[in-house]
Design a protein around this motif. Structure first.
Motif, PDB file in Angstrom:
ATOM      1  N   THR A   1       0.824  -1.202   0.000  1.00 23.70           N
ATOM      2  CA  THR A   1       0.000   0.000   0.000  1.00 23.70           C
ATOM      3  C   THR A   1       0.860   1.254   0.000  1.00 23.70           C
ATOM      4  O   THR A   1       1.959   1.280   0.554  1.00 23.70           O
ATOM      5  CB  THR A   1      -0.939   0.039   1.225  1.00 23.70           C
ATOM      6  OG1 THR A   1      -0.157   0.011   2.427  1.00 23.70           O
ATOM      7  CG2 THR A   1      -1.892  -1.146   1.218  1.00 23.70           C
ATOM      8  N   CYS A   2       0.343   2.297  -0.648  1.00 22.27           N
ATOM      9  CA  CYS A   2       0.920   3.642  -0.610  1.00 22.27           C
ATOM     10  C   CYS A   2      -0.226   4.613  -0.387  1.00 22.27           C
ATOM     11  O   CYS A   2      -1.309   4.447  -0.962  1.00 22.27           O
ATOM     12  CB  CYS A   2       1.643   3.983  -1.909  1.00 22.27           C
ATOM     13  SG  CYS A   2       3.218   3.133  -2.141  1.00 22.27           S
ATOM     14  N   HIS A   3       0.004   5.629   0.416  1.00 22.40           N
ATOM     15  CA  HIS A   3      -1.053   6.589   0.731  1.00 22.40           C
ATOM     16  C   HIS A   3      -0.773   7.968   0.146  1.00 22.40           C
ATOM     17  O   HIS A   3      -1.498   8.920   0.415  1.00 22.40           O
ATOM     18  CB  HIS A   3      -1.218   6.692   2.251  1.00 22.40           C
ATOM     19  CG  HIS A   3      -1.395   5.374   2.929  1.00 22.40           C
ATOM     20  ND1 HIS A   3      -2.401   4.497   2.600  1.00 22.40           N
ATOM     21  CD2 HIS A   3      -0.665   4.770   3.907  1.00 22.40           C
ATOM     22  CE1 HIS A   3      -2.308   3.406   3.356  1.00 22.40           C
ATOM     23  NE2 HIS A   3      -1.253   3.553   4.144  1.00 22.40           N
ATOM     24  N   ASP A   4       0.248   8.068  -0.681  1.00 24.30           N
ATOM     25  CA  ASP A   4       0.660   9.338  -1.281  1.00 24.30           C
ATOM     26  C   ASP A   4       0.921   9.106  -2.767  1.00 24.30           C
ATOM     27  O   ASP A   4       1.473   8.082  -3.156  1.00 24.30           O
ATOM     28  CB  ASP A   4       1.931   9.843  -0.587  1.00 24.30           C
ATOM     29  CG  ASP A   4       2.496  11.082  -1.255  1.00 24.30           C
ATOM     30  OD1 ASP A   4       3.319  10.927  -2.187  1.00 24.30           O
ATOM     31  OD2 ASP A   4       2.106  12.185  -0.861  1.00 24.30           O
ATOM     32  N   GLY A   5       0.514  10.064  -3.588  1.00 28.41           N
ATOM     33  CA  GLY A   5       0.630   9.898  -5.033  1.00 28.41           C
ATOM     34  C   GLY A   5       2.057   9.752  -5.518  1.00 28.41           C
ATOM     35  O   GLY A   5       2.352   8.897  -6.361  1.00 28.41           O
ATOM     36  N   ARG A   6       2.960  10.559  -5.019  1.00 29.63           N
ATOM     37  CA  ARG A   6       4.346  10.492  -5.483  1.00 29.63           C
ATOM     38  C   ARG A   6       4.992   9.169  -5.095  1.00 29.63           C
ATOM     39  O   ARG A   6       5.710   8.549  -5.885  1.00 29.63           O
ATOM     40  CB  ARG A   6       5.144  11.668  -4.917  1.00 29.63           C
ATOM     41  CG  ARG A   6       4.715  13.031  -5.478  1.00 29.63           C
ATOM     42  CD  ARG A   6       5.712  14.110  -5.115  1.00 29.63           C
ATOM     43  NE  ARG A   6       5.287  15.409  -5.640  1.00 29.63           N
ATOM     44  CZ  ARG A   6       4.554  16.283  -4.964  1.00 29.63           C
ATOM     45  NH1 ARG A   6       4.164  15.998  -3.724  1.00 29.63           N
ATOM     46  NH2 ARG A   6       4.214  17.440  -5.500  1.00 29.63           N
ATOM     47  N   GLN A   7       4.765   8.727  -3.859  1.00 28.11           N
ATOM     48  CA  GLN A   7       5.296   7.441  -3.430  1.00 28.11           C
ATOM     49  C   GLN A   7       4.671   6.307  -4.238  1.00 28.11           C
ATOM     50  O   GLN A   7       5.353   5.337  -4.597  1.00 28.11           O
ATOM     51  CB  GLN A   7       5.031   7.233  -1.936  1.00 28.11           C
ATOM     52  CG  GLN A   7       5.766   8.205  -1.034  1.00 28.11           C
ATOM     53  CD  GLN A   7       5.388   8.036   0.429  1.00 28.11           C
ATOM     54  OE1 GLN A   7       4.537   7.211   0.764  1.00 28.11           O
ATOM     55  NE2 GLN A   7       6.012   8.823   1.295  1.00 28.11           N
ATOM     56  N   GLY A   8       3.391   6.452  -4.536  1.00 17.93           N
ATOM     57  CA  GLY A   8       2.701   5.436  -5.323  1.00 17.93           C
ATOM     58  C   GLY A   8       3.271   5.312  -6.719  1.00 17.93           C
ATOM     59  O   GLY A   8       3.434   4.200  -7.243  1.00 17.93           O
ATOM     60  N   LEU A   9       3.589   6.440  -7.337  1.00 20.00           N
ATOM     61  CA  LEU A   9       4.161   6.415  -8.677  1.00 20.00           C
ATOM     62  C   LEU A   9       5.525   5.737  -8.661  1.00 20.00           C
ATOM     63  O   LEU A   9       5.827   4.909  -9.534  1.00 20.00           O
ATOM     64  CB  LEU A   9       4.294   7.843  -9.216  1.00 20.00           C
ATOM     65  CG  LEU A   9       4.942   7.969 -10.596  1.00 20.00           C
ATOM     66  CD1 LEU A   9       4.147   7.221 -11.654  1.00 20.00           C
ATOM     67  CD2 LEU A   9       5.073   9.456 -10.978  1.00 20.00           C
ATOM     68  N   THR A  10       6.344   6.057  -7.678  1.00 24.25           N
ATOM     69  CA  THR A  10       7.660   5.426  -7.568  1.00 24.25           C
ATOM     70  C   THR A  10       7.531   3.920  -7.417  1.00 24.25           C
ATOM     71  O   THR A  10       8.244   3.146  -8.072  1.00 24.25           O
ATOM     72  CB  THR A  10       8.432   6.003  -6.364  1.00 24.25           C
ATOM     73  OG1 THR A  10       8.608   7.413  -6.551  1.00 24.25           O
ATOM     74  CG2 THR A  10       9.791   5.342  -6.219  1.00 24.25           C
ATOM     75  N   ALA A  11       6.594   3.498  -6.583  1.00 20.61           N
ATOM     76  CA  ALA A  11       6.383   2.067  -6.358  1.00 20.61           C
ATOM     77  C   ALA A  11       5.862   1.378  -7.613  1.00 20.61           C
ATOM     78  O   ALA A  11       6.289   0.274  -7.962  1.00 20.61           O
ATOM     79  CB  ALA A  11       5.420   1.853  -5.190  1.00 20.61           C
TER      80      ALA A  11
END
Length: 229
Positions: free
Chosen positions: A29-39
């Motif tokens: 899970t990611c709760h932030d857009g930038r972290q989500g994109l990196t993942a």
């Protein structure tokens, strides 16, 4: 199946993680857009569940950047009744959408429907031999890749399945409802433009015309046909 869930609703993430884990999936899970994109760009996941409203970078912008480098299947989570987000998400390359609130069983059904065409269940690839040709296209069913004049065309899982559904019936009209059942694994809802948006994306990626003839014809009020040149 390794699933990346990008949503800032932590309670929903916990619920879905528990449910999807019971279905045999591994969930990050990611709760932030930038972290989500990196993942998502790291390439460690087989499927992405992406909310539209995110801090840092909204889901639409995230998807736009993701699609420049990846064809990983993406299911968008949208606000119920927000048709604009649904259409824009599909235009940016989402494979399908699911409006909130939803039943987790419906989410699993949507994931399975998207994966169904290229994989057998969760994670086991089918042996699908053979190739199809249509005008300037070579469609490799085994690797689920498409080449136009020897250049590979990056298609999402749903776009590939939609093209395959049309080409294997080349010269025949296929109605929208039949395409939805075969490609999306569900019935079309009222005012549902999912198939139309995916067709538009195929036209953009493959070229609208072949030798001056429209590649994918719209048959008004019925469906679509891959033209026989």
């Amino acid at each position: 199946m390794r699933i990346l869930l990008i949503d800032d609703d932590t309670e929903l993430c916990d619920l879905l993680t528990e449910y999807l884990t019971q279905e045999g999936c591994t969930v990050s899970t990611c709760h932030d857009g930038r972290q989500g994109l990196t993942a998502a760009l790291a390439g460690h996941h087989d499927f992405v569940i992406l909310d539209v409203m995110l801090p840092g970078c909204n889901g639409i912008d995230l998807l736009r950047q993701l699609r420049r480098l990846s064809t990983v299947p993406v299911l968008m989570l949208t606000a119920r009744g927000d048709a604009v987000d649904r259409i824009v998400g599909l235009e940016m390359g989402a494979d399908d959408y699911l409006p909130k609130p939803f039943d987790p069983r419906e989410l699993v059904a949507r994931i399975r429907a998207i994966q169904r065409r290229g994989e057998n269940g969760f994670g086991t690839r089918q042996a699908v031999p053979g190739k199809l040709t249509a005008d300037d296209l070579l469609i490799d069913l085994g690797t689920r890749t498409v080449f136009r004049n020897s250049d590979m065309v990056p298609l999402t899982a749903v776009e590939f399945s939609l093209l395959h559904a049309l080409v294997k019936r080349i010269g025949q009209v296929v109605n929208r409802e039949e395409l939805a059942q075969e490609v999306l694994g569900r019935k079309l809802e009222m005012f549902d433009r999912s198939i139309d948006v995916h067709i538009s994306s195929l036209r953009r990626k493959l070229g609208h015309n072949v030798n001056g003839i429209e590649r994918i014809k719209t048959v008004r009020s019925v469906g679509y046909m891959y033209s026989r040149i």
